[in-house]
Design a protein around this motif. Sequence first.
Motif, short mmCIF file in Angstrom:
data_model
loop_
_atom_site.label_atom_id
_atom_site.label_comp_id
_atom_site.label_asym_id
_atom_site.label_seq_id
_atom_site.Cartn_x
_atom_site.Cartn_y
_atom_site.Cartn_z
N ALA A 128 -5.39 -1.02 -2.93
CA ALA A 128 -4.24 -0.37 -2.29
C ALA A 128 -3.39 0.32 -3.35
O ALA A 128 -3.30 -0.15 -4.49
N ILE A 129 -2.82 1.45 -2.98
CA ILE A 129 -1.88 2.15 -3.85
C ILE A 129 -0.47 1.74 -3.45
O ILE A 129 -0.08 1.90 -2.29
N GLY A 130 0.27 1.22 -4.41
CA GLY A 130 1.64 0.81 -4.13
C GLY A 130 2.61 1.97 -4.28
O GLY A 130 2.29 3.03 -4.84
N SER A 131 3.82 1.77 -3.80
CA SER A 131 4.85 2.79 -3.86
C SER A 131 5.15 3.19 -5.31
O SER A 131 5.30 4.37 -5.62
N ARG A 132 5.22 2.21 -6.20
CA ARG A 132 5.56 2.50 -7.60
C ARG A 132 4.50 3.38 -8.26
O ARG A 132 4.83 4.34 -8.96
N GLU A 133 3.23 3.05 -8.01
CA GLU A 133 2.14 3.83 -8.62
C GLU A 133 2.17 5.27 -8.11
O GLU A 133 1.98 6.22 -8.87
N LEU A 134 2.42 5.42 -6.81
CA LEU A 134 2.44 6.76 -6.23
C LEU A 134 3.63 7.57 -6.75
O LEU A 134 3.51 8.76 -7.04
N LYS A 135 4.78 6.93 -6.89
CA LYS A 135 5.96 7.61 -7.40
C LYS A 135 5.76 8.12 -8.82
O LYS A 135 6.31 9.15 -9.22
#
Length: 410
Positions: A341-348
């Motif tokens: 899963a891609i987390g919010s922090r990684e995507l930001k």
Amino acid sequence: MWIKERIDTVADIISGGTPARDNPKYWGKGCLWVTPTDITKCTGNYIDNSEEEITLDGLRNSSAKLLPKGTILLTSRATIGEAKIATREMTTNQGFKSLKANNRINNVFLYYQILLNKNLFERFAVGSTFPEINKPDTSRILIDYTPNIKEQQKIATILETIDTAIEKTEELINKYEQIKEGMMQDLFTRSVDKNSKLRPTYQEAPELYKSELGLLIPKDWIVAIMEKIATINMGQSPSSTTYNEKNIGLPFLQGCGNFGQINPNTNVFCSSPLKTTNCNEILLSVRAPVGMINLADQKYCIGRGLAAICGLDVTTIYLFYYMLLNSNKLEKLGQGSTFTAIGSRELKNFIVGFPKTKEEQNRIVSVLTSHDLLIKCEIKNKEKLQQQKQGLMQDLLTGKVRVKLEEESK
């Protein structure tokens, strides 16, 4: 007068076999040995190769049979009813009930009858671990055919002609997709001038480029993390009590393996969505599988498997193509042992390179959208041909519509 008869009246049904795996003398150059995987990986109506081969010793010491050219290799296990025509002598494993046509039927005509009646093979399949159709059940499947071999051949030729058109269209789509991949690589590293011409390469004019945060881009471009240039809306699944199939609320998207297709289909609606995406926002699958990208064609309720992204300093469509080019980098952001899963922090923190002006961003987008129109046009053409083929099969392979032979027209 057309006839409806059991398939074993027009063809010999031949099962396959597998030599002992622990005997190296049975495996190697000698005879092509086809598995259902070879069939499903093969494009077109014919098969001319296999992943593995068995030796003549392996053939003699197993239940595998050497099948002549023209045999219809019909899968009977796990994937049922898939078929290809052998272009040369081959053997198969036990996942087949291959058909060797006799002198009453044209083998290509029989092949199309198999395609038309695939649902019958699936219906007769049994088994708890994996479904399989046995030889007796294969034998009793009924097919329609005309006893006139020339009429069979004419029907087969008509259907092969439209299949050839479909294959050529698929080749054109693949060619356009490959060109698009190369175009994106150039456009997002070199950009285009006001005349929509690519800038010189780094090797030709290194003074025009800079390296920043791992990106080699034009000097006047900006590098920023996603959080600074776009809004990111991580999906959230609502209570299952709000789901319905009565078109109440918004269509609900969670993300799936087919998510790469434009215009995702859903028959589940949500009456009380928690998170939504608007039309033309970027949809990114953030849970297994991760990194698949799409553009929303309408407003949706999005679950935890998706994120909706809208550009700010960067136009959304520019960002869409940039993410499409870098989908492998997005996949690598996925973490987790049970599922990725891609987390919010990684995507930001995802890094994006882009031109300062939206005018230049739009020039890049214009080149790609024009090319996408070509691809969409060929996809529609392919779909039209496939519909025509299905209609022709229903008409010609049942005798509903008769073909005129040359001697009849004189």
